[in-house]
Design a protein around this motif. Structure first.
Motif, mmCIF file in Angstrom:
data_model
loop_
_atom_site.group_PDB
_atom_site.id
_atom_site.type_symbol
_atom_site.label_atom_id
_atom_site.label_comp_id
_atom_site.label_asym_id
_atom_site.label_seq_id
_atom_site.Cartn_x
_atom_site.Cartn_y
_atom_site.Cartn_z
ATOM 1 N N PRO A 408 110.241 116.783 86.781
ATOM 2 C CA PRO A 408 109.270 117.062 87.848
ATOM 3 C C PRO A 408 109.683 116.498 89.208
ATOM 4 O O PRO A 408 109.540 117.179 90.218
ATOM 5 C CB PRO A 408 107.986 116.394 87.370
ATOM 6 N N ASN A 409 110.138 115.271 89.228
ATOM 7 C CA ASN A 409 110.547 114.639 90.490
ATOM 8 C C ASN A 409 111.364 113.393 90.169
ATOM 9 O O ASN A 409 111.520 113.033 88.998
ATOM 10 C CB ASN A 409 109.322 114.310 91.366
ATOM 11 N N GLU A 410 111.823 112.730 91.192
ATOM 12 C CA GLU A 410 112.692 111.553 90.996
ATOM 13 C C GLU A 410 111.992 110.409 90.272
ATOM 14 O O GLU A 410 112.631 109.584 89.625
ATOM 15 C CB GLU A 410 113.154 111.015 92.357
ATOM 16 N N ASP A 411 110.668 110.368 90.429
ATOM 17 C CA ASP A 411 109.909 109.255 89.836
ATOM 18 C C ASP A 411 109.717 109.403 88.336
ATOM 19 O O ASP A 411 109.437 108.432 87.642
ATOM 20 C CB ASP A 411 108.502 109.167 90.444
ATOM 21 N N TRP A 412 109.809 110.624 87.849
ATOM 22 C CA TRP A 412 109.417 110.883 86.456
ATOM 23 C C TRP A 412 110.347 110.231 85.447
ATOM 24 O O TRP A 412 111.567 110.366 85.540
ATOM 25 C CB TRP A 412 109.364 112.395 86.201
ATOM 26 N N GLU A 413 109.748 109.537 84.472
ATOM 27 C CA GLU A 413 110.525 109.011 83.358
ATOM 28 C C GLU A 413 110.010 109.628 82.077
ATOM 29 O O GLU A 413 108.818 109.537 81.780
ATOM 30 C CB GLU A 413 110.354 107.496 83.267
ATOM 31 N N PRO A 414 110.895 110.245 81.280
ATOM 32 C CA PRO A 414 110.451 110.868 80.031
ATOM 33 C C PRO A 414 109.699 109.864 79.158
ATOM 34 O O PRO A 414 110.055 108.682 79.118
ATOM 35 C CB PRO A 414 111.765 111.297 79.370
ATOM 36 N N VAL A 415 108.667 110.343 78.490
ATOM 37 C CA VAL A 415 107.854 109.476 77.640
ATOM 38 C C VAL A 415 108.613 109.207 76.340
ATOM 39 O O VAL A 415 109.149 110.122 75.733
ATOM 40 C CB VAL A 415 106.505 110.176 77.329
ATOM 41 N N ASN A 416 108.673 107.945 75.945
ATOM 42 C CA ASN A 416 109.311 107.593 74.686
ATOM 43 C C ASN A 416 108.222 107.244 73.664
ATOM 44 O O ASN A 416 107.605 106.178 73.737
ATOM 45 C CB ASN A 416 110.245 106.400 74.917
ATOM 46 N N ALA A 417 108.003 108.166 72.711
ATOM 47 C CA ALA A 417 106.880 108.016 71.775
ATOM 48 C C ALA A 417 106.951 106.696 71.005
ATOM 49 O O ALA A 417 105.911 106.128 70.649
ATOM 50 C CB ALA A 417 106.849 109.196 70.811
ATOM 51 N N SER A 418 108.164 106.200 70.781
ATOM 52 C CA SER A 418 108.267 104.981 69.966
ATOM 53 C C SER A 418 107.837 103.722 70.736
ATOM 54 O O SER A 418 107.791 102.630 70.182
ATOM 55 C CB SER A 418 109.681 104.821 69.399
ATOM 56 N N ASP A 419 107.484 103.885 72.008
ATOM 57 C CA ASP A 419 106.940 102.748 72.767
ATOM 58 C C ASP A 419 105.440 102.555 72.541
ATOM 59 O O ASP A 419 104.850 101.613 73.078
ATOM 60 C CB ASP A 419 107.141 102.960 74.281
ATOM 61 N N TYR A 420 104.809 103.484 71.823
ATOM 62 C CA TYR A 420 103.348 103.447 71.703
ATOM 63 C C TYR A 420 102.920 103.056 70.292
ATOM 64 O O TYR A 420 103.493 103.546 69.320
ATOM 65 C CB TYR A 420 102.758 104.824 72.064
#
Ligand code: GP9
Ligand code: MN
Length: 427
Positions: A408-420
């Motif tokens: 989407p933009n420079e700020d976006w970081e893909p969500v890592n499901a294993s962090d939740y």
């Protein structure tokens, strides 16, 4: 592959509606309390049964301007077999559910660029879902991690003793009551999704809990529908009172919506009695209206807004209220407050409604005269193509897991499901 996502991006960017300066950023940093009214159809608003309002509290939010809500009375659900899960998916991703089955179940491991993750990354929001049912229903415990939902409060967090439970799970009154202390504990600003459950088919209450006699059509489902709606209305009134007491009401964005119909077409005969008219295919599509109302602190409510709008529009609307431009993201809906909001409502089966006409089972109807339009105009036929194309593109996103290929933009970081981690997850 990545050429497919380009096609999708070109479409959604051409549909994009720029924010309305009167609303843009007005809710930035405010807590958001999103309240899901299970199976609640808009015909209940201001409906009177036995000379009594069925939902006096919700009616007061709609009719009393001093409450500062804006009520969208031409807002529609777009769910299919995924029901509640489709409504969750659509309001948090602005994608459509799938034509068959539930995307939460079959596409739970996809890459998403969902509202909870965006709000977290852009403005430090903590997101939470509250629901008095088992953790894994609709695969929620998996898909929520891909949506970036930080906290998930499910049955083990609540008092699920016999007197508190009916039908699918926790009754709405104890649900809301026990959720307030959990909300008070959350880091702020938060994005909290409160999902009610009691007003769900087959619409049953325990002895002594109905404060309204049933309707008298002889169709039990329809007759009881009003009683559980009243129960939900009462539970919501108490929740608002408790939020005020906890200091969480005045300065929060409150968003209330219905997820899908409660009365299916199997009950057309009884519904004809309730509505005082035959339930034709056109009338049935009109009955797919569900309420959407929103209160933004410091912003005067508009009363009733008649824009044709739907579940896909929720995410872009909210992004703009928080001051985040929707244009970077792949979203099929448009901001409901925008001057350029796109007023057509696709249903999942390819039918659609606009302000003036509707297309149902391949037949066009005039919304005013209710007559069949024998010779649809080119504009109508083009609109139908657009709707089918839009649904097809949304399906491509889900089936091809296409957001993997989109930044989407420079700020976006893909969500890592294993962090939740939620509740009793194994660490
Ligand atoms: C179950 C609840 C009901 O947890 O969300 O789901 P529905 O049957 O409406 O999809
Ligand atoms: Mn539901």
């Amino acid at each position: 592959d990545s050429s497919d996502i380009t096609e999708v991006e070109n479409y959604t960017k051409s549909k994009y509606a720029a924010p309305n300066a009167e609303f843009f950023g007005t809710g930035e940093g405010k807590n958001i309390i999103k309240i899901h009214l299970e199976s609640f159809q808009s015909f209940l608003i201001d409906y009177e049964l036995h000379g009594e309002e069925v939902t006096p509290f919700l009616n007061s939010l709609v009719n009393d301007q001093s409450q500062d809500y804006t009520y969208f009375d031409n807002f529609f659900h777009q769910t299919e077999q995924g029901k509640t899960a489709d409504a969750e998916l659509t309001t948090d991703t602005s994608l459509y559910g799938l034509p068959q089955g539930s995307a939460f179940v079959t596409k739970g491991d996809n890459t998403y660029q969902a509202l909870p993750a965006i709000l977290d990354q852009q403005q430090g929001y903590t997101s939470g879902v509250f629901h008095g049912d088992g953790k894994s229903f609709w695969n929620r415990d998996e898909v929520y991690k891909h949506l970036g939902i930080n906290e998930y409060y499910y049955d083990i967090f609540y008092d699920m003793s016999d007197e508190n439970v009916i039908n699918y799970g926790l009754k709405d009154k104890p649900f809301f009551e026990e959720s307030v202390p959990l909300l008070e504990e959350m880091d702020q600003p938060f994005y909290a999704h409160m999902m009610t459950l009691t007003h769900h088919h087959p619409f049953v209450l325990d002895e002594g809990e109905a404060s309204l006699p049933p309707a008298e059509t002889g169709d039990g489902t329809v007759d009881r529908y009003f009683q559980t709606a009243r129960y939900l209305d009462e539970s919501l009134e108490q929740f608002v009172t408790d939020l005020k007491e906890a200091g969480l009401y005045e300065d929060s964005i409150i968003m209330i919506y219905g997820d899908h119909y409660g009365i299916s077409q199997n009950h057309n005969k009884a519904m004809a009695e309730i509505m005082g008219e035959e339930i034709t295919p056109l009338k049935n599509s009109e009955l797919q209206r569900v309420p959407f109302m929103i209160r933004i602190p410091g912003v005067d409510g508009q009363g009733t807004n008649h824009a044709y709008s739907s579940l896909v529009d929720v995410m872009p609307t909210l992004l703009h209220i928080l001051g985040i431009d929707a244009k970077d993201y792949i979203l099929f809906g448009t901001d409901m407050f925008s001057e350029d909001h796109k007023e057509f409502v696709p249903f999942r089966n390819g039918d659609f409604v606009t302000e003036k006409y509707s297309s149902i089972n391949g037949i066009f109807y005039d919304n005013t005269t209710k007559e069949v339009i024998e010779e649809p105009t080119d504009e109508m036929l083009e609109m139908k193509e657009t709707v089918l194309h839009e649904l097809e593109l949304s399906d491509k996103v889900l089936n091809g897991d296409l957001l993997r290929f989109y930044t989407p933009n420079e700020d976006w970081e893909p969500v890592n499901a294993s962090d939740y981690f939620y509740g009793d997850d194994e660490l």
